[in-house]
Motif scaffolding. Structure first.
Motif, PDB file in Angstrom:
ATOM      1  N   UNK A 155      -8.328   6.131   3.475  1.00 48.43           N
ATOM      2  CA  UNK A 155      -8.630   7.542   3.240  1.00 48.43           C
ATOM      3  C   UNK A 155      -7.812   8.098   2.078  1.00 48.43           C
ATOM      4  N   UNK A 156      -6.660   7.480   1.798  1.00 43.13           N
ATOM      5  CA  UNK A 156      -5.812   7.898   0.679  1.00 43.13           C
ATOM      6  C   UNK A 156      -6.181   7.186  -0.621  1.00 43.13           C
ATOM      7  N   UNK A 157      -7.176   6.277  -0.578  1.00 38.63           N
ATOM      8  CA  UNK A 157      -7.662   5.632  -1.785  1.00 38.63           C
ATOM      9  C   UNK A 157      -7.310   4.174  -1.958  1.00 38.63           C
ATOM     10  N   UNK A 158      -6.700   3.551  -0.952  1.00 33.42           N
ATOM     11  CA  UNK A 158      -6.348   2.130  -1.048  1.00 33.42           C
ATOM     12  C   UNK A 158      -7.535   1.299  -0.570  1.00 33.42           C
ATOM     13  N   UNK A 159      -7.848   0.266  -1.348  1.00 37.31           N
ATOM     14  CA  UNK A 159      -8.909  -0.670  -0.953  1.00 37.31           C
ATOM     15  C   UNK A 159      -8.267  -2.023  -0.675  1.00 37.31           C
ATOM     16  N   UNK A 160      -8.538  -2.578   0.489  1.00 44.66           N
ATOM     17  CA  UNK A 160      -8.010  -3.888   0.860  1.00 44.66           C
ATOM     18  C   UNK A 160      -9.020  -4.948   0.470  1.00 44.66           C
ATOM     19  N   UNK A 188       0.837  -1.202   0.000  1.00 46.38           N
ATOM     20  CA  UNK A 188       0.000   0.000   0.000  1.00 46.38           C
ATOM     21  C   UNK A 188       0.871   1.251   0.000  1.00 46.38           C
ATOM     22  N   UNK A 189       1.925   1.225   0.792  1.00 48.33           N
ATOM     23  CA  UNK A 189       2.842   2.375   0.783  1.00 48.33           C
ATOM     24  C   UNK A 189       3.445   2.560  -0.602  1.00 48.33           C
ATOM     25  N   UNK A 190       3.774   1.448  -1.258  1.00 50.21           N
ATOM     26  CA  UNK A 190       4.343   1.518  -2.595  1.00 50.21           C
ATOM     27  C   UNK A 190       3.364   2.124  -3.600  1.00 50.21           C
ATOM     28  N   UNK A 191       2.097   1.715  -3.526  1.00 43.81           N
ATOM     29  CA  UNK A 191       1.084   2.278  -4.424  1.00 43.81           C
ATOM     30  C   UNK A 191       0.945   3.789  -4.249  1.00 43.81           C
ATOM     31  N   UNK A 192       1.042   4.229  -3.015  1.00 41.82           N
ATOM     32  CA  UNK A 192       0.882   5.649  -2.704  1.00 41.82           C
ATOM     33  C   UNK A 192       2.189   6.432  -2.793  1.00 41.82           C
ATOM     34  N   UNK A 193       3.289   5.699  -2.956  1.00 42.76           N
ATOM     35  CA  UNK A 193       4.629   6.314  -2.940  1.00 42.76           C
ATOM     36  C   UNK A 193       4.887   7.021  -1.607  1.00 42.76           C
TER      37      UNK A 193
END
Length: 74
Positions: free
Chosen positions: A56-61, A10-15
């Motif tokens: 909240x930043x747009x990641x869906x699990x 998730x951190x990688x997707x959001x950079x």
């Protein structure tokens, strides 16, 4: 709940850096680092605030038979 692998992905997707996640979730940078390395299992409440920051930043699990995640761009 979120896994260390999902957290890193998730951190990688959001950079995001670990510090970015710590700032967004209100969790200490050391707690994020320890969780991702598998050194400690955080309390459920800590995992919940980390997951909420990602969501909240747009990641869906997607925690069905094959846990994963995806990014929803706004």
């Amino acid at each position: 709940m979120i896994t260390p692998e999902q957290c890193r992905a998730a951190r990688g997707l959001l950079k995001w850096s670990q510090k970015d996640l710590a700032d967004a979730s209100g969790v200490s940078n050391q707690s994020v680092r320890d969780f991702e390395l598998g050194h400690k299992n955080p309390q459920q409440s800590t995992l919940a605030v980390i997951q909420r920051a990602f969501e909240e930043a747009g990641v869906e699990f997607t925690n069905g038979d094959t846990p994963g995640l995806r990014l929803h761009k706004s």
